[in-house]
Enzyme design. Structure first.
Site, PDB file in Angstrom:
ATOM      1  CG  MET A  11       5.090  28.106  24.941  1.00 21.18           C
ATOM      2  SD  MET A  11       6.411  29.494  24.909  1.00 21.18           S
ATOM      3  CE  MET A  11       5.375  30.509  24.159  1.00 21.18           C
ATOM      4  N   PRO A  12       1.835  25.115  24.199  1.00 23.50           N
ATOM      5  CG  PRO A  12      -0.126  25.509  23.477  1.00 23.50           C
ATOM      6  CD  PRO A  12       0.887  25.756  22.962  1.00 23.50           C
ATOM      7  CE1 TYR A  13       4.312  17.529  28.251  1.00 26.35           C
ATOM      8  CE2 TYR A  13       2.226  18.059  30.017  1.00 26.35           C
ATOM      9  CZ  TYR A  13       3.053  16.984  29.153  1.00 26.35           C
ATOM     10  OH  TYR A  13       3.483  15.637  29.716  1.00 26.35           O
TER      11      TYR A  13
END
Lengths: 66, 66, 66, 66, 66, 66
Positions: free
Chosen positions: C1-3
């Site tokens: 779940m990268p930002y």
């Protein structure tokens, strides 16, 4: 799909406190803005007191003065 | 002169993977927007799974459930 | 779940270019780190050239010198 | 009530240097924009050289080449 | 002295909703971590849907598909 | 190669004041940490007073009370 970044000084917040903070902020975004929790990110950064300044001095120094 | 910040959970990304990510993002910015790689910054933050929340719970808890 | 947060100067990037950038960065994160695109956020900030400094001067001034 | 985030590579900045940086930036904001130091935050992030890219390569690699 | 940054898509959040969000997050930080509201910052960024990507596409495109 | 992000409320900072801030911060980083100005980025974000909270209320409300 909100992104929330919470920055606090690293002074012993527990995993349980951080989990409560994440749950609480996610719920606020759902209640107030109708945001979907499944696409709500909350990231907590814990910052060394030497690296956080307020009033022109580090929190390390500030804590010592009190 | 773009600035790119990539935040991922700290779950074992290697130096080699991070280097590839930096190279890839820098190239994308050159190809799509004509940005100069010499003034393109890419910073990767690896965040403890206790400090990253999604769906109202920490990634630590989420990983345990699976 | 990268930002991922991409910051560029506001100098006319089109919606189509921004869409390509988002697609490209999301694919890189899937290919290199196995990240799920459905929980990959990419946010682009376009910053006024008066508000971006490099070499101690604003990009506005820098562009005029060239 | 400004918020300032300074990101540098983790290469040995001392507590004393960080304190001077915090004091200096806080003073600049007071002098130039009349901002109250008591509500001025300055946060310094020190980033591993493996995690900072410029010119498409990590600072770790860049330092080795020199 | 926490710093909180909330990023949402620019889709009509009202001043009243933003005020409630700020009040709610500040209270959570006081209740869970004992943080002083007087030095708690909450900053909301509203991002154009063309500039926010998820699943490899912009929110603009995603909204049109629904 | 530092990256500095200064966030202030949008209350009329002029281009000239922003240029002085950029010059000043860049010089501080050179003087204190020996950082090269040519790879020092300073980005100023001006935030609407409705979107900035302190003490649990927006700066808009806070300004009205004074």
């Amino acid at each position: 799909m909100p992104y929330v970044n919470i920055r606090i000084t690293k002074e012993g917040a527990t995993s349980e406190q951080k989990a409560r903070l994440i749950a609480g902020v996610t719920e606020l975004l759902k209640d107030i803005l109708g945001k979907n929790p499944q696409t709500t990110f909350v990231i907590i950064d814990e910052v060394d007191t030497d690296n956080w300044g307020i009033g022109g001095e580090t929190v390390t120094v500030r804590r010592q003065k009190r």
